[in-house]
Scaffold this motif. Structure first.
Motif, PDB file in Angstrom:
ATOM      1  N   LYS A 161     -20.570  -5.764 -10.981  1.00  0.00           N
ATOM      2  CA  LYS A 161     -19.985  -4.434 -10.801  1.00  0.00           C
ATOM      3  C   LYS A 161     -20.274  -3.560 -12.022  1.00  0.00           C
ATOM      4  O   LYS A 161     -20.574  -2.374 -11.892  1.00  0.00           O
ATOM      5  CB  LYS A 161     -18.475  -4.509 -10.526  1.00  0.00           C
ATOM      6  CG  LYS A 161     -17.909  -3.114 -10.252  1.00  0.00           C
ATOM      7  CD  LYS A 161     -16.697  -3.073  -9.379  1.00  0.00           C
ATOM      8  CE  LYS A 161     -16.307  -1.621  -9.084  1.00  0.00           C
ATOM      9  NZ  LYS A 161     -15.016  -1.488  -8.409  1.00  0.00           N
ATOM     10  N   THR A 167      -3.224 -16.464 -12.923  1.00  0.00           N
ATOM     11  CA  THR A 167      -2.257 -15.661 -12.154  1.00  0.00           C
ATOM     12  C   THR A 167      -2.550 -15.767 -10.649  1.00  0.00           C
ATOM     13  O   THR A 167      -1.672 -15.543  -9.829  1.00  0.00           O
ATOM     14  CB  THR A 167      -2.256 -14.171 -12.562  1.00  0.00           C
ATOM     15  OG1 THR A 167      -3.551 -13.606 -12.335  1.00  0.00           O
ATOM     16  CG2 THR A 167      -1.856 -13.979 -14.017  1.00  0.00           C
ATOM     17  N   THR A 176      -3.981  -9.130 -11.102  1.00  0.00           N
ATOM     18  CA  THR A 176      -3.419 -10.438 -10.730  1.00  0.00           C
ATOM     19  C   THR A 176      -3.806 -10.891  -9.323  1.00  0.00           C
ATOM     20  O   THR A 176      -3.373 -11.954  -8.886  1.00  0.00           O
ATOM     21  CB  THR A 176      -1.881 -10.417 -10.818  1.00  0.00           C
ATOM     22  OG1 THR A 176      -1.399  -9.452  -9.871  1.00  0.00           O
ATOM     23  CG2 THR A 176      -1.393 -10.056 -12.207  1.00  0.00           C
ATOM     24  N   ASP A 218     -12.860  -6.486  -8.380  1.00  0.00           N
ATOM     25  CA  ASP A 218     -13.261  -5.167  -7.898  1.00  0.00           C
ATOM     26  C   ASP A 218     -12.402  -4.023  -8.461  1.00  0.00           C
ATOM     27  O   ASP A 218     -12.843  -3.243  -9.305  1.00  0.00           O
ATOM     28  CB  ASP A 218     -13.220  -5.182  -6.355  1.00  0.00           C
ATOM     29  CG  ASP A 218     -13.981  -4.042  -5.709  1.00  0.00           C
ATOM     30  OD1 ASP A 218     -14.481  -3.170  -6.444  1.00  0.00           O
ATOM     31  OD2 ASP A 218     -14.093  -4.007  -4.469  1.00  0.00           O
ATOM     32  N   ALA A 219     -11.126  -3.946  -8.010  1.00  0.00           N
ATOM     33  CA  ALA A 219     -10.342  -2.728  -8.260  1.00  0.00           C
ATOM     34  C   ALA A 219     -10.133  -2.388  -9.734  1.00  0.00           C
ATOM     35  O   ALA A 219     -10.115  -1.211 -10.112  1.00  0.00           O
ATOM     36  CB  ALA A 219      -8.998  -2.840  -7.545  1.00  0.00           C
ATOM     37  N   VAL A 242      -8.842  -9.513  -5.401  1.00  0.00           N
ATOM     38  CA  VAL A 242      -9.457  -8.200  -5.155  1.00  0.00           C
ATOM     39  C   VAL A 242      -9.460  -7.361  -6.436  1.00  0.00           C
ATOM     40  O   VAL A 242     -10.453  -6.724  -6.783  1.00  0.00           O
ATOM     41  CB  VAL A 242      -8.694  -7.432  -4.048  1.00  0.00           C
ATOM     42  CG1 VAL A 242      -9.172  -5.990  -3.962  1.00  0.00           C
ATOM     43  CG2 VAL A 242      -8.860  -8.121  -2.708  1.00  0.00           C
ATOM     44  N   ALA A 243      -8.339  -7.374  -7.138  1.00  0.00           N
ATOM     45  CA  ALA A 243      -8.240  -6.549  -8.343  1.00  0.00           C
ATOM     46  C   ALA A 243      -9.118  -7.116  -9.461  1.00  0.00           C
ATOM     47  O   ALA A 243      -9.746  -6.368 -10.210  1.00  0.00           O
ATOM     48  CB  ALA A 243      -6.792  -6.446  -8.788  1.00  0.00           C
ATOM     49  N   GLU A 268       0.818  -1.215   0.000  1.00  0.00           N
ATOM     50  CA  GLU A 268       0.000   0.000   0.000  1.00  0.00           C
ATOM     51  C   GLU A 268       0.857   1.272   0.000  1.00  0.00           C
ATOM     52  O   GLU A 268       0.436   2.314  -0.503  1.00  0.00           O
ATOM     53  CB  GLU A 268      -0.901  -0.067   1.246  1.00  0.00           C
ATOM     54  CG  GLU A 268      -2.062   0.878   1.301  1.00  0.00           C
ATOM     55  CD  GLU A 268      -3.156   0.635   0.259  1.00  0.00           C
ATOM     56  OE1 GLU A 268      -3.430  -0.529  -0.100  1.00  0.00           O
ATOM     57  OE2 GLU A 268      -3.742   1.639  -0.192  1.00  0.00           O
ATOM     58  N   LYS A 275     -12.411   3.752 -10.858  1.00  0.00           N
ATOM     59  CA  LYS A 275     -11.937   4.592  -9.749  1.00  0.00           C
ATOM     60  C   LYS A 275     -10.426   4.422  -9.638  1.00  0.00           C
ATOM     61  O   LYS A 275      -9.938   3.301  -9.536  1.00  0.00           O
ATOM     62  CB  LYS A 275     -12.573   4.176  -8.433  1.00  0.00           C
ATOM     63  CG  LYS A 275     -13.944   4.752  -8.211  1.00  0.00           C
ATOM     64  CD  LYS A 275     -14.370   4.532  -6.765  1.00  0.00           C
ATOM     65  CE  LYS A 275     -15.767   5.055  -6.519  1.00  0.00           C
ATOM     66  NZ  LYS A 275     -16.204   4.821  -5.136  1.00  0.00           N
ATOM     67  N   GLY A 295      -4.622  -4.513  -6.608  1.00  0.00           N
ATOM     68  CA  GLY A 295      -5.359  -3.252  -6.573  1.00  0.00           C
ATOM     69  C   GLY A 295      -4.481  -2.030  -6.357  1.00  0.00           C
ATOM     70  O   GLY A 295      -4.822  -0.925  -6.816  1.00  0.00           O
ATOM     71  N   LYS A 327       1.168   3.291  -3.115  1.00  0.00           N
ATOM     72  CA  LYS A 327       0.019   4.029  -3.667  1.00  0.00           C
ATOM     73  C   LYS A 327       0.062   5.461  -3.136  1.00  0.00           C
ATOM     74  O   LYS A 327      -0.841   5.907  -2.451  1.00  0.00           O
ATOM     75  CB  LYS A 327      -1.274   3.312  -3.244  1.00  0.00           C
ATOM     76  CG  LYS A 327      -2.288   3.185  -4.352  1.00  0.00           C
ATOM     77  CD  LYS A 327      -3.523   2.424  -3.913  1.00  0.00           C
ATOM     78  CE  LYS A 327      -4.595   3.293  -3.337  1.00  0.00           C
ATOM     79  NZ  LYS A 327      -5.832   2.544  -3.045  1.00  0.00           N
ATOM     80  N   PRO A 339      -0.584 -15.314  -2.379  1.00  0.00           N
ATOM     81  CA  PRO A 339      -0.539 -15.917  -1.038  1.00  0.00           C
ATOM     82  C   PRO A 339      -1.947 -16.223  -0.524  1.00  0.00           C
ATOM     83  O   PRO A 339      -2.893 -15.475  -0.802  1.00  0.00           O
ATOM     84  CB  PRO A 339       0.127 -14.830  -0.187  1.00  0.00           C
ATOM     85  CG  PRO A 339       0.901 -13.998  -1.160  1.00  0.00           C
ATOM     86  CD  PRO A 339       0.132 -14.035  -2.445  1.00  0.00           C
TER      87      PRO A 339
HETATM   88  N1  LIG Z   1     -10.467   1.250  -7.458  1.00  0.00           N
HETATM   89  C1  LIG Z   1     -11.315   0.467  -6.843  1.00  0.00           C
HETATM   90  O1  LIG Z   1     -12.495   0.436  -7.160  1.00  0.00           O
HETATM   91  C2  LIG Z   1     -10.811  -0.428  -5.748  1.00  0.00           C
HETATM   92  C3  LIG Z   1     -11.630  -1.459  -5.271  1.00  0.00           C
HETATM   93  C4  LIG Z   1     -11.119  -2.319  -4.298  1.00  0.00           C
HETATM   94  C5  LIG Z   1      -9.822  -2.130  -3.812  1.00  0.00           C
HETATM   95  N2  LIG Z   1      -9.073  -1.099  -4.296  1.00  0.00           N
HETATM   96  C6  LIG Z   1      -7.702  -0.892  -3.804  1.00  0.00           C
HETATM   97  O2  LIG Z   1      -6.946  -2.079  -4.050  1.00  0.00           O
HETATM   98  C7  LIG Z   1      -5.929  -2.213  -3.079  1.00  0.00           C
HETATM   99  C8  LIG Z   1      -5.962  -3.619  -2.546  1.00  0.00           C
HETATM  100  O3  LIG Z   1      -5.788  -4.517  -3.600  1.00  0.00           O
HETATM  101  P1  LIG Z   1      -4.947  -5.862  -3.403  1.00  0.00           P
HETATM  102  O4  LIG Z   1      -5.460  -6.594  -2.259  1.00  0.00           O
HETATM  103  O5  LIG Z   1      -4.872  -6.526  -4.720  1.00  0.00           O
HETATM  104  O6  LIG Z   1      -3.525  -5.271  -2.959  1.00  0.00           O
HETATM  105  P2  LIG Z   1      -2.055  -5.349  -3.559  1.00  0.00           P
HETATM  106  O7  LIG Z   1      -1.976  -4.799  -4.914  1.00  0.00           O
HETATM  107  O8  LIG Z   1      -1.188  -4.752  -2.515  1.00  0.00           O
HETATM  108  O9  LIG Z   1      -1.780  -6.908  -3.647  1.00  0.00           O
HETATM  109  C9  LIG Z   1      -1.685  -7.668  -2.465  1.00  0.00           C
HETATM  110  C10 LIG Z   1      -0.340  -8.414  -2.400  1.00  0.00           C
HETATM  111  O10 LIG Z   1      -0.394  -9.492  -3.299  1.00  0.00           O
HETATM  112  C11 LIG Z   1       0.721  -9.459  -4.182  1.00  0.00           C
HETATM  113  N3  LIG Z   1       0.248 -10.026  -5.444  1.00  0.00           N
HETATM  114  C12 LIG Z   1      -0.673  -9.522  -6.306  1.00  0.00           C
HETATM  115  N4  LIG Z   1      -0.893 -10.400  -7.278  1.00  0.00           N
HETATM  116  C13 LIG Z   1      -0.109 -11.474  -7.052  1.00  0.00           C
HETATM  117  C14 LIG Z   1       0.085 -12.723  -7.704  1.00  0.00           C
HETATM  118  N5  LIG Z   1      -0.632 -13.070  -8.780  1.00  0.00           N
HETATM  119  N6  LIG Z   1       0.994 -13.573  -7.185  1.00  0.00           N
HETATM  120  C15 LIG Z   1       1.695 -13.264  -6.057  1.00  0.00           C
HETATM  121  N7  LIG Z   1       1.533 -12.116  -5.385  1.00  0.00           N
HETATM  122  C16 LIG Z   1       0.634 -11.238  -5.886  1.00  0.00           C
HETATM  123  C17 LIG Z   1       1.149  -8.029  -4.241  1.00  0.00           C
HETATM  124  O11 LIG Z   1       2.508  -7.909  -4.575  1.00  0.00           O
HETATM  125  C18 LIG Z   1       0.860  -7.583  -2.805  1.00  0.00           C
HETATM  126  O12 LIG Z   1       1.938  -7.940  -1.985  1.00  0.00           O
HETATM  127  C19 LIG Z   1      -6.196  -1.154  -2.023  1.00  0.00           C
HETATM  128  O13 LIG Z   1      -5.294  -0.098  -2.214  1.00  0.00           O
HETATM  129  C20 LIG Z   1      -7.614  -0.705  -2.318  1.00  0.00           C
HETATM  130  O14 LIG Z   1      -7.849   0.633  -1.950  1.00  0.00           O
HETATM  131  C21 LIG Z   1      -9.542  -0.268  -5.244  1.00  0.00           C
END
Ligand SMILES: NC(=O)c1ccc[n+]([C@@H]2O[C@H](COP(=O)([O-])OP(=O)(O)OC[C@H]3O[C@@H](n4cnc5c(N)ncnc54)[C@H](O)[C@@H]3O)[C@@H](O)[C@H]2O)c1
Ligand SMILES: [Zn+2]
Length: 358
Positions: A225, A169, A129, A136-137, A132-133, A73, A142, A105, A76, A174
């Motif tokens: 969504k 992916t 990847t 959603d993200a 969450v992304a 984070e 956004k 995300g 960001k 984890p």
């Molecule tokens: N724009 C939107 O509508 C929206 C919606 C939801 C969340 N978000 C944002 O998204 C972020 C959270 O997203 P997140 O949980 O993906 O966080 P992140 O991007 O930090 O990923 C989480 C962890 O997983 C690792 N990772 C990602 N893909 C991987 C893969 N395929 N293999 C191994 N490791 C991988 C990353 O390096 C990181 O350490 C927050 O900043 C949140 O505010 C935005």
């Protein structure tokens, strides 16, 4: 592979969902007249997926550059956005060049923000990847960076030209991150489509990250969504449903200094609280609350947390979305949500007490 159309007022595009589609990204990305393609990723994702992405994108025969940030984070931020913008300018990136995000995300939010402001906007492709992304993200436009005063306090609305969600992916994600992402899937299920809850009741498929299962879940969430974003791209009305459980969840995350809880864990507790509040107001039955607890527990997500109620209320009063009074996304039944304003302090306190007692 499934194609989900997103009809946002500002732009229509497709979310492509499939097992192993990253290696075809060069062909799947809509034709453009870019001379350069920049790929933004973090170090962790790079180690797993850059080679595949590089080979796929090389097929377009353009200049390819990698932009890398630290995982987490902390990347960001305005500082990293400014660094990226400067690196793009030094490389003489032009308005028709392409920015591709490859990551979770954090990367899609940061990359979306940078793409939206560099020369007032350059073409953007998301390759999410993390779960969450993917659900959603990367969908809905956004973008954000955090400020020291709070998360997501600066950002833009900027839709990508397409989203390529390769569910394979997720194999390297984890376990704790994967389970945390399931919380957002459950959010769609509880608020908009209980069929999703049936789908993820297959704990074997969830645990094995089964390809067919993931394709169905990710495309289902993208569709839900997309429907919301097409009605309310700018988040003035129905898009609020996507924040189910998030008022309490955000407060809990802040309460834990953003280290104790992952986002999905915090909103799981937040959704149980929202259900308790719905019950307290006579909207939802005890069964609905019990169903919340059952589903989260089935997947190893928390349904309660130690917290100081005064601290939680203080935090959500500071939340940016509360400037004009708190409105709660509540449920009358699974898949039946409504926005409720003016919830009495006594009912909130009662719901908080039930959380503490559970
Ligand atoms: N724009 C939107 O509508 C929206 C919606 C939801 C969340 N978000 C944002 O998204 C972020 C959270 O997203 P997140 O949980 O993906 O966080 P992140 O991007 O930090 O990923 C989480 C962890 O997983 C690792 N990772 C990602 N893909 C991987 C893969 N395929 N293999 C191994 N490791 C991988 C990353 O390096 C990181 O350490 C927050 O900043 C949140 O505010 C935005
Ligand atoms: Zn969320």
């Amino acid at each position: 592979m499934r194609r989900v159309g997103i009809d946002a007022p500002s732009r229509s595009y497709e979310v492509l969902v499939g097992d192993g589609i990253l290696k075809s990204a060069g062909e799947l990305i809509p034709q453009g007249d870019e001379e350069s393609i920049m790929v933004l990723t973090d170090r962790r994702v790079r180690a797993h997926w850059w080679d595949v992405a590089k080979q796929a994108l090389s097929a377009r025969g353009r200049r390819l550059a990698l932009l890398e940030v630290n995982p987490g984070e902390g990347s960001k931020s305005f500082t990293s956005a400014a660094n990226l913008l400067r690196r793009m300018a030094r490389r003489s990136i032009r308005r028709h060049d392409l920015l591709v995000t490859l990551g979770g995300g954090v990367i899609t939010d940061l990359g979306g923000f940078v793409a939206s402001v560099y020369q007032r906007g350059i073409p953007l492709i998301h390759i999410p990847t993390s779960l969450v992304a993917q659900v959603d993200a990367a969908i809905g436009g956004k973008t954000a960076v955090n400020l020291p005063q709070g998360k997501n306090l600066a950002g833009t609305f900027y839709q990508p030209a397409s989203v390529i969600a390769d569910t394979s992916t997720l194999s390297t994600l984890p376990q704790r991150e994967y389970v945390s992402g399931l919380a957002e899937v459950i959010k769609y299920g509880l608020t908009l489509d209980p069929n999703l809850l049936t789908l993820i009741a297959d704990v074997e498929a969830v645990r094995n990250r089964d390809a067919g299962f993931l394709e169905e879940v990710v495309s289902g969430c993208a569709q839900l969504k997309g429907r919301i974003v097409s009605q309310d791209e700018r988040d003035t009305s129905s898009r609020a449903v996507l924040n189910y459980g998030h008022t309490f969840g955000h407060a809990l995350e802040a309460h834990g200094g953003y280290e104790r809880w992952l986002h999905g864990e915090a909103i799981s507790v937040g959704m149980v609280f929202a259900a308790e509040l719905s019950r307290e107001l006579g909207l939802a039955s005890e069964d609905v609350v019990a169903e919340h607890r059952r589903i989260f527990q089935m997947h190893g997500l928390p349904v309660s947390a130690p917290f100081d109620p005064g601290e939680i209320v203080k935090r959500w009063n500071m939340d940016k979305k509360n400037l004009r009074g708190q409105r709660w996304v509540l449920l009358s039944d699974l898949g039946e949500w409504k926005l409720v304003g003016d919830v009495g302090g006594a009912q909130i306190q009662a719901a908080l007490r039930r959380m503490a007692a559970a």
